[in-house]
Motif scaffolding. Structure first.
Motif, short mmCIF file in Angstrom:
data_model
loop_
_atom_site.label_atom_id
_atom_site.label_comp_id
_atom_site.label_asym_id
_atom_site.label_seq_id
_atom_site.Cartn_x
_atom_site.Cartn_y
_atom_site.Cartn_z
N VAL A 1 0.92 25.53 21.85
CA VAL A 1 0.83 24.07 21.96
C VAL A 1 -0.62 23.63 22.16
O VAL A 1 -1.08 22.67 21.55
CB VAL A 1 1.73 23.56 23.10
CG1 VAL A 1 1.47 22.10 23.42
CG2 VAL A 1 3.20 23.77 22.75
N LYS A 2 -1.35 24.37 23.00
CA LYS A 2 -2.76 24.04 23.23
C LYS A 2 -3.57 24.19 21.95
O LYS A 2 -4.43 23.38 21.64
CB LYS A 2 -3.35 24.93 24.32
CG LYS A 2 -2.93 24.56 25.72
CD LYS A 2 -3.59 25.47 26.73
CE LYS A 2 -3.11 25.14 28.14
NZ LYS A 2 -3.71 26.06 29.14
N VAL A 3 -3.28 25.26 21.20
CA VAL A 3 -4.01 25.50 19.95
C VAL A 3 -3.74 24.38 18.94
O VAL A 3 -4.66 23.87 18.30
CB VAL A 3 -3.64 26.88 19.36
CG1 VAL A 3 -4.11 27.03 17.93
CG2 VAL A 3 -4.22 27.98 20.22
N VAL A 4 -2.47 23.98 18.81
CA VAL A 4 -2.13 22.90 17.88
C VAL A 4 -2.80 21.60 18.29
O VAL A 4 -3.36 20.88 17.46
CB VAL A 4 -0.59 22.74 17.79
CG1 VAL A 4 -0.21 21.47 17.06
CG2 VAL A 4 0.03 23.95 17.12
N LYS A 5 -2.79 21.31 19.59
CA LYS A 5 -3.43 20.09 20.09
C LYS A 5 -4.93 20.12 19.82
O LYS A 5 -5.51 19.13 19.36
CB LYS A 5 -3.16 19.96 21.59
CG LYS A 5 -3.74 18.72 22.22
CD LYS A 5 -3.44 18.67 23.71
CE LYS A 5 -4.14 17.51 24.36
NZ LYS A 5 -3.96 17.53 25.81
N ASN A 6 -5.56 21.26 20.10
CA ASN A 6 -7.00 21.37 19.85
C ASN A 6 -7.33 21.28 18.37
O ASN A 6 -8.33 20.67 17.99
CB ASN A 6 -7.54 22.68 20.43
CG ASN A 6 -7.59 22.66 21.94
OD1 ASN A 6 -7.58 21.60 22.56
ND2 ASN A 6 -7.65 23.83 22.55
N ASN A 7 -6.48 21.86 17.52
CA ASN A 7 -6.71 21.77 16.08
C ASN A 7 -6.63 20.33 15.60
O ASN A 7 -7.44 19.89 14.77
CB ASN A 7 -5.72 22.63 15.31
CG ASN A 7 -6.06 24.10 15.41
OD1 ASN A 7 -7.17 24.48 15.76
ND2 ASN A 7 -5.09 24.95 15.09
N LYS A 8 -5.66 19.57 16.11
CA LYS A 8 -5.55 18.16 15.72
C LYS A 8 -6.76 17.37 16.20
O LYS A 8 -7.27 16.52 15.49
CB LYS A 8 -4.27 17.56 16.29
CG LYS A 8 -3.02 17.99 15.58
CD LYS A 8 -1.79 17.33 16.15
CE LYS A 8 -0.54 17.80 15.44
NZ LYS A 8 0.68 17.19 16.00
N GLU A 9 -7.21 17.67 17.42
CA GLU A 9 -8.38 16.98 17.96
C GLU A 9 -9.63 17.31 17.14
O GLU A 9 -10.42 16.43 16.82
CB GLU A 9 -8.59 17.37 19.41
CG GLU A 9 -9.69 16.62 20.10
CD GLU A 9 -9.82 16.98 21.57
OE1 GLU A 9 -10.85 16.63 22.15
OE2 GLU A 9 -8.90 17.63 22.11
N ILE A 10 -9.77 18.58 16.78
CA ILE A 10 -10.91 18.99 15.96
C ILE A 10 -10.87 18.32 14.60
O ILE A 10 -11.88 17.84 14.09
CB ILE A 10 -10.93 20.54 15.81
CG1 ILE A 10 -11.34 21.18 17.13
CG2 ILE A 10 -11.87 20.97 14.70
CD1 ILE A 10 -11.15 22.68 17.16
N GLU A 11 -9.68 18.25 14.01
CA GLU A 11 -9.53 17.60 12.71
C GLU A 11 -9.89 16.12 12.80
O GLU A 11 -10.59 15.59 11.93
CB GLU A 11 -8.10 17.77 12.21
CG GLU A 11 -7.87 17.29 10.82
CD GLU A 11 -6.45 17.54 10.35
OE1 GLU A 11 -5.92 16.72 9.60
OE2 GLU A 11 -5.87 18.57 10.76
N GLY A 12 -9.43 15.46 13.86
CA GLY A 12 -9.75 14.04 14.03
C GLY A 12 -11.24 13.81 14.22
O GLY A 12 -11.82 12.89 13.64
#
Length: 183
Positions: A86-97
Motif C-alpha cells: 500500500v505504501k509503495v502504491v501510494k508513493n508511486n502515485k505521488e511520484i507520478e503526480g
C-alpha cells in the motif's frame, strides 16, 4: 584543429577499444560478485529467521503447535507485506503526480493541431443530446416577451426664447439690458 572544426580525440581508436573491453570485463566480474553476495546474504538471513526443523522426534501435539505458530508468523508477514504494498502504491502515485507537475511547469508539452470543424447548431445539439431526442434550435421561442415602453418625447424648444425663465433671474435681465439700476 583541422579545417572541418572537429577536435581530434586524445587517444586513438584501438586504445579506446581496449579500455572499453577492460571496463566491460571488470563490470561483469563486479556483477557476478554482487549476485553471489546477495545469494549468501539471503541464505544467512533465512538461517537466522527460520531455524531448521527436526520433525522426527516431535509428537502430534507438538507438530500441531508448530503449525499454529507458523500460521501466525505467516499472517504477520502477510500483514507487513500488504502494508508495504500500500505504501509503495501510494508513493508511486505521488511520484507520478509530482513528475506530471514538473512536466507541466517545464512547459515542454506539445499542443495537438486542432482541426476546424464546421457543424450546424442543430447537428451540435443532436450530438450533445443524443440522436434519440429531436430538438429544434429555436432559441427565440423560449424567451419572454417584453413590451417596450414608449419614451415620452419632450418638447424641443428654442433656448433663446426662454432665457429669462430658465435663468431664474425673474426679470433682472430686462433691467440689465435696459441699463436701469437694480433696486
Amino acid at each position: 584543429m583541422s579545417e572541418s572544426g572537429e577536435k581530434k580525440p586524445k587517444i586513438n581508436a584501438s586504445r579506446r577499444l581496449i579500455l572499453k573491453s577492460l571496463m566491460l570485463a571488470k563490470a561483469a566480474v563486479m556483477l557476478e560478485n554482487e549476485t553471489k553476495e546477495k545469494k549468501d546474504e539471503k541464505v544467512r538471513i533465512m538461517a537466522e529467521r527460520v531455524p531448521p526443523l527436526d520433525c522426527g522426534r516431535m509428537s502430534l501435539q507438538e507438530l500441531q503447535e508448530l503449525c499454529k505458530q507458523m500460521h501466525h508468523k505467516i499472517d504477520v508477514v502477510d500483514e507487513e507485506r500488504y502494508d508495504l504494498e500500500v505504501k509503495v502504491v501510494k508513493n508511486n502515485k505521488e511520484i507520478e503526480g509530482l513528475s506530471q507537475k514538473v512536466f507541466d511547469l517545464k512547459g515542454k508539452f506539445k499542443r495537438p493541431n486542432l482541426k476546424r470543424v464546421r457543424v450546424s447548431a442543430d447537428a451540435m445539439l443532436g450530438a450533445l443530446l443524443g440522436s434519440t431526442q429531436k430538438a429544434s434550435l429555436d432559441l427565440r421561442a423560449n424567451l419572454k416577451s417584453v413590451k417596450k415602453e414608449e419614451e415620452k418625447e419632450k418638447e424641443v424648444t428654442d433656448w433663446r426664447k426662454n432665457v429669462e425663465a430658465m435663468s431664474g433671474m425673474e426679470g433682472r435681465k430686462k433691467k440689465f439690458d435696459s441699463g436701469a439700476p437694480a433696486q
